[in-house]
Design an enzyme around this catalytic site. Sequence first.
Site, short mmCIF file in Angstrom:
data_model
loop_
_atom_site.label_atom_id
_atom_site.label_comp_id
_atom_site.label_asym_id
_atom_site.label_seq_id
_atom_site.Cartn_x
_atom_site.Cartn_y
_atom_site.Cartn_z
N ASP A 1 2.52 -5.64 20.20
CA ASP A 1 2.64 -4.20 20.51
C ASP A 1 3.16 -4.04 21.94
O ASP A 1 2.69 -4.71 22.87
CB ASP A 1 1.27 -3.51 20.36
CG ASP A 1 1.40 -2.01 20.23
OD1 ASP A 1 1.02 -1.46 19.19
OD2 ASP A 1 1.91 -1.37 21.20
N THR B 1 7.81 6.09 5.51
CA THR B 1 7.28 7.44 5.42
C THR B 1 7.90 8.21 4.25
O THR B 1 9.03 7.90 3.85
CB THR B 1 7.57 8.20 6.74
OG1 THR B 1 7.31 9.58 6.56
CG2 THR B 1 9.04 8.06 7.16
N ASP B 2 7.18 9.22 3.77
CA ASP B 2 7.75 10.08 2.73
C ASP B 2 8.86 10.98 3.29
O ASP B 2 9.61 11.60 2.54
CB ASP B 2 6.66 10.93 2.05
CG ASP B 2 5.87 11.82 3.00
OD1 ASP B 2 6.15 11.81 4.22
OD2 ASP B 2 4.96 12.53 2.53
N GLU B 3 8.95 11.05 4.64
CA GLU B 3 9.93 11.95 5.25
C GLU B 3 11.37 11.51 4.98
O GLU B 3 12.29 12.30 5.12
CB GLU B 3 9.68 12.08 6.75
CG GLU B 3 8.29 12.61 7.05
CD GLU B 3 8.08 13.05 8.48
OE1 GLU B 3 9.05 13.43 9.14
OE2 GLU B 3 6.92 13.00 8.92
N TYR C 1 13.88 11.15 13.56
CA TYR C 1 12.80 10.22 13.19
C TYR C 1 12.99 9.71 11.76
O TYR C 1 13.05 8.49 11.53
CB TYR C 1 11.42 10.91 13.31
CG TYR C 1 10.32 10.17 12.59
CD1 TYR C 1 9.89 8.91 13.02
CD2 TYR C 1 9.70 10.72 11.45
CE1 TYR C 1 8.88 8.23 12.34
CE2 TYR C 1 8.70 10.03 10.77
CZ TYR C 1 8.30 8.79 11.22
OH TYR C 1 7.31 8.10 10.54
N LYS D 1 13.88 5.95 10.28
CA LYS D 1 13.03 5.22 9.33
C LYS D 1 13.82 4.88 8.07
O LYS D 1 13.68 3.79 7.50
CB LYS D 1 11.79 6.05 8.96
CG LYS D 1 10.79 6.26 10.08
CD LYS D 1 10.16 4.98 10.60
CE LYS D 1 9.22 4.33 9.61
NZ LYS D 1 8.52 3.16 10.22
#
Length: 350
Positions: free
Chosen positions: A34, A129-131, A155, A159
């Site tokens: 990270d 993501t579902d986005e 964003y 993705k």
Amino acid sequence: MAETLVTGGAGFIGGNFVHFWNAHHPGDRVLVLDALTYAGNRSTLAGADNAELIEGDIRDTDLVERLLRDHDIRTIVHFAAESHVDRSISGPDAFIDTNILGTNSLLKAARAVWLAGDGIAHRFHHISTDEVYGSLGPDDPAFSETTPYAPNSPYSASKAASDHLVRAYHHTYGLEVTTSNCSNNYGPYQYPEKLIPLFFLNALSGQALPIYGDGMNVRDWLHVEDHCRGIEACLGQGKPGETYNIGGGAELPNLTVIDTICREVDRAFEEVDGLAERYPDAPAARGEKSEMLKTFVTDRAGHDRRYAIDETKARRELDYLARHRFEDGLRQTLRWYLANEDWWRPLLRS
Ligand code: NAD
């Protein structure tokens, strides 16, 4: 002994996953990679005894290759990302760098180490993501794994690009990958820029609760622990090359979520001793309703109207079903924030 590499494990979902994995697989060692951006926090990993944190960047391919070799990594669970849509609107570059180039860097390292010679049994699990599917109308069917991609924000576009790269490394090079596309997560350790912790902490300090547009944008809320179980199921039963949608079964307009937060804050002040002294600026400390802080503000640019997840495939192939009821999960989350002020208070100053 082989270890699991968790990227972004000092962030919200990655951190929850590390704790989940430690609790459910106590014999396994986890290596967290990270970069500790504003969203990453060492203290999220406090108490995760089987985890070691390496502070480093997923874009550093040499570092990733070295970690894969030195720690005999066979599984990567890839959470690291820039994750906040509002930040992607004001500054898209970091999203392109980390989400696209960073994912490519990890895939390159995995390919170099795992596919060399006779190859090593491995799995690369990518969290998406579902986005990426875009926005739904009120009567549209929910997103399934075959819904065409139509990302609308920097964003979600970044993705989507990373999802395509993961898919391409499978089809082109034979890397064993799985991808899960999940809905909006909530739960402990979420950075207080996202809706639920932001509104909760604003209500405690008597600050406005800024509601975008008419507040009727719909999201499917997924408790982070259910998400972790979904990822565990993808790692165990997911087939290489496949994607799985993971949802929480709680499709709600933002306004309903915000009203529930307000009610739960008011209720906490009635049930938990000493809150009025700790948070004297909260309306609830004066016996007033938190909902008085609700303020409608200009809508987010390009704000997607509705997301909904069809999780038939995950149910059928992974035996996945969300267990948390939204109201209970939300109450539990808010009580976690009340009990863990040491975790979130320093973040308000950063
Ligand atoms: P987060 O912002 O809380 O955490 C991201 C973590 O990644 C942080 O610890 C950060 O330090 C680390 N990181 C960022 N750039 C890095 C880099 N270049 N190298 C190494 N580490 C880096 O995010 P989150 O909410 O936990 O989301 C995790 C994943 O889940 C993301 O991929 C996100 O797209 C996806 N996702 C999140 C949600 C949600 O509701 N939060 C929903 C769907 C999908």
